[in-house]
Scaffold this motif. Sequence first.
Motif, mmCIF file in Angstrom:
data_model
loop_
_atom_site.group_PDB
_atom_site.id
_atom_site.type_symbol
_atom_site.label_atom_id
_atom_site.label_comp_id
_atom_site.label_asym_id
_atom_site.label_seq_id
_atom_site.Cartn_x
_atom_site.Cartn_y
_atom_site.Cartn_z
ATOM 1 N N ALA A 1 0.829 -1.203 0.000
ATOM 2 C CA ALA A 1 0.000 0.000 0.000
ATOM 3 C C ALA A 1 0.865 1.255 0.000
ATOM 4 O O ALA A 1 0.579 2.217 -0.704
ATOM 5 N N GLU A 2 1.951 1.246 0.772
ATOM 6 C CA GLU A 2 2.831 2.410 0.805
ATOM 7 C C GLU A 2 3.559 2.582 -0.516
ATOM 8 O O GLU A 2 3.684 3.684 -1.028
ATOM 9 N N GLU A 3 4.041 1.469 -1.077
ATOM 10 C CA GLU A 3 4.804 1.525 -2.319
ATOM 11 C C GLU A 3 3.914 1.941 -3.489
ATOM 12 O O GLU A 3 4.294 2.722 -4.330
ATOM 13 N N LYS A 4 2.690 1.413 -3.545
ATOM 14 C CA LYS A 4 1.801 1.651 -4.669
ATOM 15 C C LYS A 4 0.784 2.763 -4.398
ATOM 16 O O LYS A 4 -0.002 3.087 -5.253
ATOM 17 N N LYS A 5 0.728 3.295 -3.179
ATOM 18 C CA LYS A 5 -0.223 4.344 -2.806
ATOM 19 C C LYS A 5 -1.662 3.921 -3.062
ATOM 20 O O LYS A 5 -2.454 4.662 -3.628
ATOM 21 N N GLU A 6 -1.982 2.686 -2.643
ATOM 22 C CA GLU A 6 -3.336 2.145 -2.707
ATOM 23 C C GLU A 6 -4.003 2.292 -4.077
ATOM 24 O O GLU A 6 -5.021 2.960 -4.213
ATOM 25 N N PRO A 7 -3.442 1.694 -5.099
ATOM 26 C CA PRO A 7 -4.091 1.782 -6.411
ATOM 27 C C PRO A 7 -5.409 1.016 -6.411
ATOM 28 O O PRO A 7 -5.583 0.068 -5.654
ATOM 29 N N SER B 1 -6.126 -9.950 -11.294
ATOM 30 C CA SER B 1 -6.292 -8.508 -11.103
ATOM 31 C C SER B 1 -7.274 -8.255 -9.967
ATOM 32 O O SER B 1 -8.382 -8.800 -9.969
ATOM 33 N N ILE B 2 -6.854 -7.446 -9.023
ATOM 34 C CA ILE B 2 -7.720 -7.076 -7.905
ATOM 35 C C ILE B 2 -8.213 -5.660 -8.152
ATOM 36 O O ILE B 2 -7.427 -4.721 -8.243
ATOM 37 N N ASP B 3 -9.519 -5.530 -8.274
ATOM 38 C CA ASP B 3 -10.166 -4.243 -8.478
ATOM 39 C C ASP B 3 -10.736 -3.811 -7.127
ATOM 40 O O ASP B 3 -11.821 -4.228 -6.736
ATOM 41 N N ARG B 4 -9.985 -3.003 -6.401
ATOM 42 C CA ARG B 4 -10.393 -2.595 -5.059
ATOM 43 C C ARG B 4 -11.597 -1.663 -5.078
ATOM 44 O O ARG B 4 -12.414 -1.688 -4.173
ATOM 45 N N ALA B 5 -11.703 -0.843 -6.089
ATOM 46 C CA ALA B 5 -12.805 0.121 -6.155
ATOM 47 C C ALA B 5 -14.161 -0.578 -6.241
ATOM 48 O O ALA B 5 -15.142 -0.105 -5.678
ATOM 49 N N ASN B 6 -14.203 -1.724 -6.948
ATOM 50 C CA ASN B 6 -15.462 -2.442 -7.142
ATOM 51 C C ASN B 6 -15.537 -3.757 -6.378
ATOM 52 O O ASN B 6 -16.504 -4.494 -6.523
ATOM 53 N N GLY B 7 -14.469 -4.093 -5.606
ATOM 54 C CA GLY B 7 -14.455 -5.324 -4.826
ATOM 55 C C GLY B 7 -14.492 -6.580 -5.666
ATOM 56 O O GLY B 7 -15.196 -7.528 -5.347
ATOM 57 N N ARG B 8 -13.717 -6.598 -6.769
ATOM 58 C CA ARG B 8 -13.708 -7.746 -7.674
ATOM 59 C C ARG B 8 -12.313 -8.343 -7.811
ATOM 60 O O ARG B 8 -11.317 -7.635 -7.709
ATOM 61 N N LEU B 9 -12.276 -9.639 -8.056
ATOM 62 C CA LEU B 9 -11.058 -10.344 -8.425
ATOM 63 C C LEU B 9 -11.282 -10.903 -9.815
ATOM 64 O O LEU B 9 -12.248 -11.631 -10.051
ATOM 65 N N MET B 10 -10.412 -10.533 -10.755
ATOM 66 C CA MET B 10 -10.544 -11.000 -12.137
ATOM 67 C C MET B 10 -9.355 -11.888 -12.477
ATOM 68 O O MET B 10 -8.212 -11.543 -12.161
ATOM 69 N N ILE B 11 -9.634 -13.016 -13.108
ATOM 70 C CA ILE B 11 -8.601 -13.974 -13.488
ATOM 71 C C ILE B 11 -8.601 -14.088 -15.010
ATOM 72 O O ILE B 11 -9.634 -14.342 -15.622
ATOM 73 N N THR B 12 -7.422 -13.901 -15.603
ATOM 74 C CA THR B 12 -7.289 -14.012 -17.052
ATOM 75 C C THR B 12 -6.170 -14.995 -17.372
ATOM 76 O O THR B 12 -5.050 -14.833 -16.896
ATOM 77 N N SER B 13 -6.481 -16.005 -18.155
ATOM 78 C CA SER B 13 -5.468 -16.967 -18.580
ATOM 79 C C SER B 13 -4.791 -16.436 -19.835
ATOM 80 O O SER B 13 -5.454 -16.103 -20.820
ATOM 81 N N LEU B 14 -3.473 -16.331 -19.786
ATOM 82 C CA LEU B 14 -2.699 -15.886 -20.951
ATOM 83 C C LEU B 14 -2.178 -17.136 -21.658
ATOM 84 O O LEU B 14 -1.429 -17.917 -21.070
ATOM 85 N N LEU B 15 -2.580 -17.324 -22.887
ATOM 86 C CA LEU B 15 -2.232 -18.551 -23.606
ATOM 87 C C LEU B 15 -0.722 -18.696 -23.762
ATOM 88 O O LEU B 15 -0.037 -17.769 -24.194
ATOM 89 N N ARG B 16 -0.222 -19.847 -23.428
ATOM 90 C CA ARG B 16 1.222 -20.086 -23.397
ATOM 91 C C ARG B 16 1.886 -19.972 -24.759
ATOM 92 O O ARG B 16 3.048 -19.619 -24.867
ATOM 93 N N ASP B 17 1.164 -20.271 -25.828
ATOM 94 C CA ASP B 17 1.746 -20.224 -27.172
ATOM 95 C C ASP B 17 1.579 -18.877 -27.859
ATOM 96 O O ASP B 17 1.870 -18.747 -29.044
ATOM 97 N N THR B 18 1.130 -17.875 -27.123
ATOM 98 C CA THR B 18 0.960 -16.551 -27.710
ATOM 99 C C THR B 18 2.311 -16.006 -28.142
ATOM 100 O O THR B 18 3.288 -16.062 -27.396
ATOM 101 N N TYR B 19 2.371 -15.494 -29.346
ATOM 102 C CA TYR B 19 3.596 -14.912 -29.889
ATOM 103 C C TYR B 19 3.601 -13.430 -29.501
ATOM 104 O O TYR B 19 2.739 -12.671 -29.937
ATOM 105 N N VAL B 20 4.539 -13.029 -28.651
ATOM 106 C CA VAL B 20 4.546 -11.680 -28.090
ATOM 107 C C VAL B 20 5.863 -10.963 -28.379
ATOM 108 O O VAL B 20 6.891 -11.589 -28.617
ATOM 109 N N GLU B 21 5.796 -9.641 -28.318
ATOM 110 C CA GLU B 21 7.000 -8.826 -28.491
ATOM 111 C C GLU B 21 7.622 -8.568 -27.125
ATOM 112 O O GLU B 21 6.958 -8.108 -26.206
ATOM 113 N N LYS B 22 8.910 -8.860 -27.008
ATOM 114 C CA LYS B 22 9.636 -8.631 -25.758
ATOM 115 C C LYS B 22 10.091 -7.173 -25.692
ATOM 116 O O LYS B 22 10.093 -6.469 -26.708
#
Length: 120
Positions: free
Chosen positions: A21-27, A57-78
Amino acid sequence: MKRFVSILLALLMLGSGTALAEEKKEPDLVHFLVLGFDFWGDETIGVSYSDTNILASIDRANGRLMITSLLRDTYVEKPDGTWGRLNNIVRDDGFDVMLETVSKNYGVDVEIYMAIGVKG
């Protein structure tokens, strides 16, 4: 499934901790990367390919926890401009590059990760 729920609860508790909380200032929105590794053969290397890549992802403003699976074979830019499969990045370039890559390609600010092997 119980282990995964326990991990998410631990992330929620970590997300509400005073150090964060101190480091992120309660985002209002905090993103964690949960990486699951499987080892085949030589386990002395320490890290293998990330077969599971989950953005929690924790959405503190709305009290939600969101889970997103990132596909392992996704071709991404580093961050250095080269391209590769998402599950190869940790093994080839390390955890810091993985966090930067996910942040860059998915438009989120990920600074915290948890790595879990098949043995728990």
